[in-house]
Design an enzyme around this catalytic site. Structure first.
Site, PDB file in Angstrom:
ATOM      1  N   ARG A  51      -5.797  11.248   0.625  1.00 29.54           N
ATOM      2  CA  ARG A  51      -5.597  11.651  -0.646  1.00 29.54           C
ATOM      3  C   ARG A  51      -6.812  12.553  -1.579  1.00 29.54           C
ATOM      4  O   ARG A  51      -7.198  13.452  -1.995  1.00 29.54           O
ATOM      5  CB  ARG A  51      -5.101  11.265  -1.028  1.00 29.54           C
ATOM      6  CG  ARG A  51      -3.369  11.625  -0.850  1.00 29.54           C
ATOM      7  CD  ARG A  51      -2.178  10.513  -1.992  1.00 29.54           C
ATOM      8  NE  ARG A  51      -2.622   8.162  -0.830  1.00 29.54           N
ATOM      9  CZ  ARG A  51      -2.739   7.313  -1.861  1.00 29.54           C
ATOM     10  NH1 ARG A  51      -2.465   7.726  -3.232  1.00 29.54           N
ATOM     11  NH2 ARG A  51      -2.553   6.518  -1.027  1.00 29.54           N
ATOM     12  N   HIS A  65       0.960  -1.310   0.129  1.00 24.74           N
ATOM     13  CA  HIS A  65       0.391   0.248  -0.475  1.00 24.74           C
ATOM     14  C   HIS A  65       0.545   0.846   0.202  1.00 24.74           C
ATOM     15  O   HIS A  65       1.840   1.269   0.943  1.00 24.74           O
ATOM     16  CB  HIS A  65      -1.326   0.008   1.523  1.00 24.74           C
ATOM     17  CG  HIS A  65      -1.976   0.928   1.076  1.00 24.74           C
ATOM     18  ND1 HIS A  65      -1.819   1.967   1.546  1.00 24.74           N
ATOM     19  CD2 HIS A  65      -3.397   0.536   1.186  1.00 24.74           C
ATOM     20  CE1 HIS A  65      -3.231   2.687   1.071  1.00 24.74           C
ATOM     21  NE2 HIS A  65      -3.887   2.097   0.932  1.00 24.74           N
TER      22      HIS A  65
END
Lengths: 641, 354
Positions: free
Chosen positions: A270, A250
């Protein structure tokens, strides 16, 4: 010496007490077999509890258009068509039944308005598909299976007067060797962590359900148990491993503070405005937009910032590139010396959104970091970097029976330790359903196999003595290195050289260093006695970690393309030629041997579930020609009607 | 942004005292160990293992507060090592780490928690509705939420460890399941589709619910913030009391005959481990004897004796051939024995007033 070893006789021994292991044990016991469950930790502590998202199953509760074909298609797409199609097919078909079954064991999933199991959206799944319980689905799964086992024990108590008449959990027990009679499994040898005493299980059938390999990496979301035990046991017993080059990283795991190292920072940070900066304060993602994505992503910070409020008239910020691109960029910045002190980059949401806004949009992130690390994400940036999360590769198995390939009989594998199901990349939510579907199959077929063996395989005394000697060696040696030091060095080699972005030169370097480490591990020594001695336990685990790491490094060096969980900087694109190949590891004496093996060919009716434009991205010209012939045939048949 | 925000990483040396030993004995051992900013107690233990004490025994798994393995007592408080930040201590504070006190020591910080697994086995499992096939279960979110709170439990056993009924009271362990299994009973009691109807009675009769006197210590130490006392134990106690002592319920049981209401099961069904098993109205409460000796105030409610045992038709059996025990059943119900325990007499001795 062997006379003093505790011996047990079982029909089926399940190694691993996570979701797959418990499901397999339930099935073996339901088939009437005497079953042992071996757990490295306490009963119910398995790594499965870490799964948050949910279990993918095409029940169609939220969107009735969902069905197994759509799930199958999503899984193949996610794995970039490297999956074993039959496993993906069985998985998609059987997952709903496996989930519903859990309700009869007492599971309480979140509900839809009409009282059915609720399903949530997740990356890569076309319809809402993940059965869930808030963000603790894995815990619910483990607890449910654990309680089902207890209920079976209560039935046995009623019938036989003993809870452990037909199913027994050996908690805090580690298996160090599988014992063979010729090519047939005869038993398993290990030790009780609590007392350090040895224990021998004699059984014709063994199910491996030991999970993954993440502890060989510096930054990982995995627990200490993930040392690749099952992978290594299988190899040494004569089974084969496939797809070992594929590890899921990840891109944004925490790297600092240490208390939360490896823990995932969800992508929505994000999506909600979080940006990545290097140590110079530069928003570096603009420098890493590949040409193929150039048109969809913003070129200036101004444009990118406008996207959050007006996505129709602006292009996306480059922080939202696919996972591997983001990870690659972070990796490059750190290697160029522009990383944060802990070896990551900064993910800044504090300077972008107000504190109230952050708490409203990212409540679980805010609380997780506040509680575990005293990091206030509304005030300071997070330090993030790629974290090792899941291994797609594992024991090569027969899709229907989960029997291990290679030249061993009586060995089965399910869950993360098995390979093929997820191809080169696993979709979120598919691991919990995977372990239910194939856990059940493993238990069922291990039980059937135990029935079919005529004369029981015998454990040889010499093998047991050798196993005892191997296990005691680190305690008896003096003056060797500390196992903790060796683990750290292994993690550095794997993290730096066989990490998320790989290069030929680095992989070759890694193999050299792994060979050196092998010598050092052979000389490892530990202090203290046999009672609950974590240093000794680690010393024994190192052997497995090293072997599995070598498989990963070798396969990664061999596969000259980038696909899913394997990114080669020197071969940055997917190659249709490589899609037709599985890399198979086997053990030849002490040496890891790597072979190419063609992928099984998908059945025509499954092939026809995809459209040509999509297949064209993955298949070779010959395969596409075959597909065209199939479509032409289908059209002709239709016309004839 | 950038460098100036990077945390200062110079570690400080801190004083730790950690219990080392096994079941034959042990002692607190002093360690001077480096502690860095942002670390938790478990990080420090790992550093000790990697440097000064490679064989220091300690359980851990997820390191994220999700598995409940690293339970220990830190400065006397039952806590998870992975959830106890070093920043919560003063700079010069000595951190003392000891194993869970309620369970037998195996080695160092590792204890034998098999007590909990035994109690888990004694708790009757979920009883699925026989007429529903997998996939046919229908429940509303509001109805499952009550049980879901208890299913958050990560089985760290801190509640079991802190509960004063068994902490330092080995003798109570056989009869007492502990908070973890009270919430398990409550969870099943509140499960919309569980078919057993005697969860509360079972908790009272066989799990030792009556021992609990609601000091809420379990709730206080729960890392999952489950309201063990308020949401599980108290509701269970109240409802048990309703059924056992409510005069209306008692009257009803006289009229309708015991065991024939609701569940429709025969009172002699061995699975029906409810009130039918309490003898002589005497409770299993701890301290019953001392209470009785001390004398009790007038006017308190005493458990009412129950109706005599009846056969499957709800009648007193005519002969012992047709009954499940020798001799005739007591007309007072077989939960009354003579002489009556002093505790169940509303009599206060004049000399022994509190």
């Amino acid at each position: 010496m062997t006379t003093r070893i505790e011996r047990h006789h079982y029909d089926v021994v399940v190694i691993g007490a996570g979701g797959a292991g418990l499901r397999a044990a339930i099935e073996a016991r339901l088939a009437g077999k005497r079953t042992a469950i071996i757990s490295k930790s306490l009963f119910g502590k398995a790594h499965t509890v870490m799964a948050e998202g949910g279990a993918a199953a095409a029940m169609g509760n939220v969107n009735p258009r969902d069905n197994w074909q759509v799930h199958f298609r999503d899984t193949m797409r996610g794995g970039k068509f490297l999956n074993n199609y039959r496993m993906a097919e069985l998985h998609a078909k059987e997952a709903p039944q496996r989930i519903w079954e859990l309700e009869t064991y007492g599971a309480l999933f979140d509900r839809t308005k009409d009282g059915k199991i609720s399903q949530r959206n997740f990356g890569g799944h076309e319809y809402p598909r993940l059965a869930h319980v808030g963000d603790r689905t894995g815990l619910e799964l483990i607890r449910t299976l654990q309680q089902k086992i207890v209920s079976l024990q209560q039935e046995d108590k009623k019938q036989h007067g003993d809870y452990e008449a037909r199913i027994k959990v050996f908690a805090e027990t580690t298996i160090t060797d599988l014992l063979l009679d010729g090519d047939r499994i005869a038993g398993a040898f290990g030790y009780y962590r609590e007392s350090g005493e040895f224990v021998l299980f004699e059984a014709p059938a063994v199910v491996l359900a030991t999970g993954g390999v993440g502890r060989s990496y510096k930054v990982t979301s995995n627990s200490w148990e993930y040392t690749g035990d099952g992978h290594a046991l299988a190899l040494r017993a004569g089974a084969t491993l496939i797809n070992m080059e594929f590890l899921q990283f990840h891109p944004t795991g925490m790297v600092w503070p240490p208390s939360v190292k490896g823990i995932l920072v969800t992508e929505s940070v994000r999506g909600d405005g979080g940006v990545l900066r290097n140590s110079e304060g530069k928003r570096f993602m603009f420098d890493y937009v590949p040409d193929v994505f150039r048109k969809q992503y913003a070129e200036t910070e101004e444009e990118a910032d406008r996207w959050y409020t007006d996505p129709d008239n602006n292009r996306r910020p480059p922080e939202l590139l696919p996972r591997d691109e983001v990870a690659r960029a972070i990796n490059a910045e750190v290697k160029a010396g522009r990383g944060s002190p802990a070896g990551g980059v900064y993910l800044d949401v504090a300077s972008r959104l107000s504190a109230e806004e952050i708490k409203r949009r990212l409540p679980s992130m805010y609380h997780q970091f506040k509680e575990l690390a005293d990091v206030d994400i509304t005030k300071q940036p997070m330090e993030v970097g790629p974290t090792c999360h899941y291994v797609m590769g594992g024991v090569e198995v027969d899709p229907d029976t989960t029997a291990a390939a290679g030249h061993v009989q009586g060995l089965f594998a399910a869950g993360e330790v098995s390979g093929g199901m997820h191809g080169s990349n696993r979709l979120g939510g598919n691991s919990l359903s995977d372990l239910l579907v194939f856990g059940k199959r493993a238990g069922e077929h291990a039980a059937a196999y135990a029935d079919s063996v005529g004369r029981r395989p015998k454990v040889s005394t010499a093998d047991v003595e050798a196993a005892v000697e191997r296990a005691l060696a680190p305690l008896e040696r003096k003056g060797g290195e500390s196992p903790y030091r060796l683990q750290q060095d292994l993690q550095t080699v794997m993290g730096d050289l066989v990490g998320i972005i790989r290069r030929r030169s680095e992989l070759e370097d890694a193999l050299v260093r792994l060979a050196e480490l092998r010598d050092r591990v052979n000389r490892v020594s530990v202090t203290g006695g046999r009672r609950y001695n974590p240093g000794w336990h680690l010393a024994l685990d190192l052997r497995n970690m090293l072997l599995v790491s070598e498989c990963t490094a070798r396969a990664a060096l061999e596969r000259e393309e980038s696909r899913g969980g394997h990114t080669r900087e020197d071969f940055p694109t997917m190659s249709p030629k490589w899609r037709t190949v599985n890399l198979v590891c086997s053990l030849d004496g002490e040496k890891v041997r790597l072979e190419h093996k063609p992928l099984p060919k998908m059945r025509p009716e499954l092939m026809m579930l995809f459209d040509r434009a999509e297949l064209a991205k993955y298949l070779t010209d010959e395969e596409l020609a075959e597909f065209d012939a199939l479509t032409a045939e289908a059209h002709a048949e239709e016309a004839a009607k | 942004m950038g460098n100036q925000d990077a945390p200062a990483k110079a570690g400080t040396i801190r004083h730790f005292r950690i219990w080392r030993g096994d079941e034959s004995g042990g002692e607190l051992t002093d360690y001077q160990v480096e502690v860095n900013e942002g670390e938790v107690v478990l990080d420090v233990i790992h550093r000790l293992q990697a440097t000064q004490a490679p064989d220091l025994a300690c359980r851990w798994n997820c390191k994220a507060g999700k598995c409940g393995s690293c339970s220990m007592e830190i400065n006397g408080m039952p806590r998870l090592g992975c959830m106890t930040r070093m920043s919560t201590f003063d700079e010069n504070e000595t951190v003392t780490i000891t194993p869970l006190r309620t369970f037998p020591i195996i080695r160092d910080l590792v204890t034998d928690v098999s007590f909990n697994y035994e109690k888990a086995r004694e708790t009757p499992a979920f009883a699925p509705p026989p007429d529903l096939a997998p996939g046919e279960y229908r429940m509303q979110q509001v109805d499952v939420e009550r049980s879901q709170e208890f299913r958050k439990c990560i089985e760290c056993f801190l509640c079991q460890n802190t509960c004063h009924v068994v902490r330092d009271h080995e003798e109570n362990k056989p009869a007492f399941s502990g908070p973890r299994f009270f919430i398990r009973a409550a969870e099943l009691d509140m499960h919309p589709l569980d078919t057993r109807t005697d969860r509360k009675e079972y908790a009272q009769a066989s799990q030792g619910l009556g021992y609990c006197n609601i000091t809420k210590c379990c709730t206080e130490v729960c890392p999952e913030h489950i309201k063990i006392t308020d949401n599980a134990i108290i509701p269970m106690k109240e409802r048990v009391v309703d059924r056992r002592y409510d005069p209306l319920v008692w009257l009803g049981s006289r009229i309708f005959r015991r065991g024939q209401d609701g569940a429709g099961q025969s009172p002699r069904d061995p699975d029906q481990l409810g009130v039918a098993h309490s003898h002589a109205g005497a409770s299993h409460e701890p301290g019953a004897e001392t209470d009785a000796e001390r004398g009790l105030h007038w006017g308190r409610q005493v458990p009412q004796p129950q109706a005599p045992a009846v056969d499957s038709r709800g009648r007193l059996p005519i002969s012992e051939f047709a009954f499940d025990r020798p001799a005739a059943p007591s007309p007072f119900g077989d939960d009354v024995t003579f002489p009556m325990p002093a505790k169940d007499l509303n009599y206060a001795h004049p000399e022994q007033q509190d």
